[in-house]
Design a protein around this motif. Structure first.
Motif, mmCIF file in Angstrom:
data_model
loop_
_atom_site.group_PDB
_atom_site.id
_atom_site.type_symbol
_atom_site.label_atom_id
_atom_site.label_comp_id
_atom_site.label_asym_id
_atom_site.label_seq_id
_atom_site.Cartn_x
_atom_site.Cartn_y
_atom_site.Cartn_z
ATOM 1 N N GLU A 60 0.820 -1.210 0.000
ATOM 2 C CA GLU A 60 0.000 0.000 0.000
ATOM 3 C C GLU A 60 0.853 1.258 0.000
ATOM 4 O OE1 GLU A 60 -3.120 2.176 3.089
ATOM 5 O OE2 GLU A 60 -2.946 -0.014 3.103
ATOM 6 N N THR A 61 1.920 1.289 0.792
ATOM 7 C CA THR A 61 2.757 2.482 0.881
ATOM 8 C C THR A 61 3.624 2.680 -0.360
ATOM 9 O OG1 THR A 61 4.355 1.122 2.109
ATOM 10 C CG2 THR A 61 2.884 2.547 3.395
ATOM 11 N N SER A 79 -2.527 -4.621 1.762
ATOM 12 C CA SER A 79 -3.101 -3.600 2.634
ATOM 13 C C SER A 79 -2.354 -3.524 3.963
ATOM 14 C CB SER A 79 -4.580 -3.901 2.882
ATOM 15 O OG SER A 79 -5.129 -2.973 3.787
ATOM 16 N N GLU A 80 -1.960 -2.306 4.329
ATOM 17 C CA GLU A 80 -1.253 -2.075 5.592
ATOM 18 C C GLU A 80 -2.116 -1.312 6.590
ATOM 19 O OE1 GLU A 80 3.211 -1.632 3.676
ATOM 20 O OE2 GLU A 80 1.727 -0.053 3.369
ATOM 21 N N SER A 81 -3.040 -0.511 6.078
ATOM 22 C CA SER A 81 -3.878 0.327 6.953
ATOM 23 C C SER A 81 -5.265 -0.248 7.157
ATOM 24 C CB SER A 81 -4.016 1.724 6.350
ATOM 25 O OG SER A 81 -4.753 1.672 5.137
ATOM 26 N N GLY A 82 -5.672 -1.188 6.305
ATOM 27 C CA GLY A 82 -7.025 -1.715 6.370
ATOM 28 C C GLY A 82 -8.037 -0.842 5.643
ATOM 29 N N ILE A 83 -7.566 0.244 5.035
ATOM 30 C CA ILE A 83 -8.442 1.166 4.307
ATOM 31 C C ILE A 83 -8.295 0.911 2.807
ATOM 32 C CG2 ILE A 83 -8.946 3.586 3.799
ATOM 33 C CD1 ILE A 83 -7.709 4.263 6.529
ATOM 34 N N ARG A 85 -8.150 2.403 -0.372
ATOM 35 C CA ARG A 85 -7.949 3.782 -0.830
ATOM 36 C C ARG A 85 -8.272 3.982 -2.314
ATOM 37 N NH1 ARG A 85 -4.931 6.494 2.991
ATOM 38 N NH2 ARG A 85 -3.890 5.206 4.557
ATOM 39 N N TYR A 91 -7.521 -6.113 -2.693
ATOM 40 C CA TYR A 91 -6.728 -5.929 -1.477
ATOM 41 C C TYR A 91 -6.571 -7.258 -0.744
ATOM 42 C CZ TYR A 91 -7.538 -0.907 -2.035
ATOM 43 O OH TYR A 91 -7.581 0.380 -2.516
ATOM 44 N N ASP A 93 -4.665 -8.540 3.124
ATOM 45 C CA ASP A 93 -3.972 -8.108 4.332
ATOM 46 C C ASP A 93 -2.495 -8.514 4.255
ATOM 47 O OD1 ASP A 93 -3.160 -7.380 6.848
ATOM 48 O OD2 ASP A 93 -4.324 -8.908 7.910
ATOM 49 N N LYS A 94 -1.630 -7.545 4.315
ATOM 50 C CA LYS A 94 -0.192 -7.798 4.226
ATOM 51 C C LYS A 94 0.324 -8.543 5.449
ATOM 52 C CE LYS A 94 4.198 -5.191 4.079
ATOM 53 N NZ LYS A 94 4.801 -3.860 3.848
ATOM 54 N N TYR A 95 -0.211 -8.213 6.609
ATOM 55 C CA TYR A 95 0.346 -8.737 7.860
ATOM 56 C C TYR A 95 -0.408 -9.986 8.328
ATOM 57 C CZ TYR A 95 2.661 -4.246 7.679
ATOM 58 O OH TYR A 95 3.399 -3.162 7.271
#
Length: 350
Positions: A60-61, A79-83, A85, A91, A93-95
């Motif tokens: 995401e970043t 996705s890092e923020s869960g948003i 964008r 998307y 989840d990265k983590y």
């Protein structure tokens, strides 16, 4: 500039450690449908990737609108923020565990591409078609430790051979192998029975779970579903697995809840039937043998080895520990005997 004839997945993350660890994980996976290109610099990615990209996976970043000019067939943001964008972006989840990220990517790939699969390499040596050895485990006698026996054999074989364990019991009884409600299982794999070989391979990778070196397909969440699967569907599933040429051994933990049980036993190279020493157990076993003969399945009887585990007084608590102890020693001897028998058969057919 990177030129390749293979389908390409590009991974881009400016977080060096994550990019390195995910790349190392992906390189350990067999039969992925892409060649992997990894970048930790967006600038380098935009400069070097000029060919068609099958899948672009970007943190995401690190994502920017300029990446759309690469026109990947599939774009996934870690996705890092869960948003969410951006629109028209998938998307994940990265983590989370790398294996879950991969399964999501494989699922997305299967749904959003035209399935233009490359030729995937077989494990077999050139010119030699691997013959998968199916080993059946079935007993009409309950509480005879059939599943413990089958899993022990599966894990011992998996130490040196590509091995798949499949459980077809109405209630599998092993909590560590049971799927969560959201987990895909054998029922989902059956849905893709008529898919092309490489699409079926991909779906199987998505559903597959692992216990150490052992691969297994999670058993059905509801044993009631076993009753509705036809004989041809079960045989078709096993034939599909064999056609992949991925496994040397497939261990089947069977039950009378399935249609076509005897036909599946006939498919097996060896059948292990566990029993107990009491009168009722012996009576059930005799009735089972009589039914096999009555319906012309004497060939199943000939390749069946009856066993009693009455002398096994204690089993390890953890599945990983089943490869040690009395049961494991017994299984290792059985496997040595089976290997010797198969080698003699091969010599006699040459």
């Amino acid at each position: 500039m990177k030129k390749t004839s293979e389908q390409v997945m590009v991974l881009c993350d400016t977080e060096d450690e994550y990019a390195q660890l995910m790349t190392e994980f992906l390189k350990t996976q067999k039969d992925l449908p892409w060649e992997l290109h990894t970048y930790t610099s967006v600038e380098h990615l935009l400069q070097e990737e000029t060919d068609i990209i099958e899948m672009l996976v970007v943190a995401e970043t690190a994502f920017c609108q300029e990446m759309r000019i690469l026109c990947p067939h599939c774009l996934v943001v870690l996705s890092e923020s869960g948003i969410m964008r951006w629109e028209n972006v998938l998307y994940v989840d990265k983590y989370q565990e790398a294996e879950e990220v991969l399964k999501y990517l494989l699922g997305v790939y299967a749904e959003t591409t035209d399935m233009r699969f490359p030729k995937l390499p077989a494990i077999s040596k050139p010119g030699i078609k691997r013959k998968t050895i199916f080993i059946g485990n079935y007993s009409p006698v309950k509480r005879c430790m059939q599943t413990s026996f089958a899993i022990t054999m599966s894990q011992i074989l998996a130490q040196d051979h590509a091995t798949l364990y499949m459980n077809f019991e109405h209630y599998a009884g092993i909590s560590e192998l049971l799927p969560h409600m959201q987990t895909l299982d054998i029922a989902d794999l059956l849905y893709f029975l008529n898919a092309e070989k490489d699409k079926f391979r991909l779906r199987m990778q998505i559903i597959m779970k692992h216990k150490g070196r052992l691969d297994y397909i999670p058993p059905m969440k509801s044993g009631q579903n076993l009753l509705s699967i036809t004989t041809n569907e079960w045989l078709g599933l096993l034939q599909k697995v064999e056609a992949l040429e991925e496994y040397e051994y497939v261990i089947l933990d069977l039950s009378e809840s399935m249609q076509g049980l005897f036909e599946i036993l006939r498919l097996c190279t060896r059948v292990y039937t566990l029993t107990r020493e009491d009168r009722i157990a012996k009576s059930k076993l005799l009735q089972y043998e009589q039914i096999l003969s009555l319906y012309d399945y004497d060939d199943v009887l000939k390749k069946t080895k009856q066993l009693s585990l009455a002398h096994i007084h204690k089993l390890p608590e953890e599945l990983e520990q089943l490869t040690k102890g009395e049961l494991a020693d017994m299984v290792k001897k059985l496997l040595r005997d089976l290997k010797t028998e198969l080698e003699l058969q091969q010599e006699n057919t040459v």
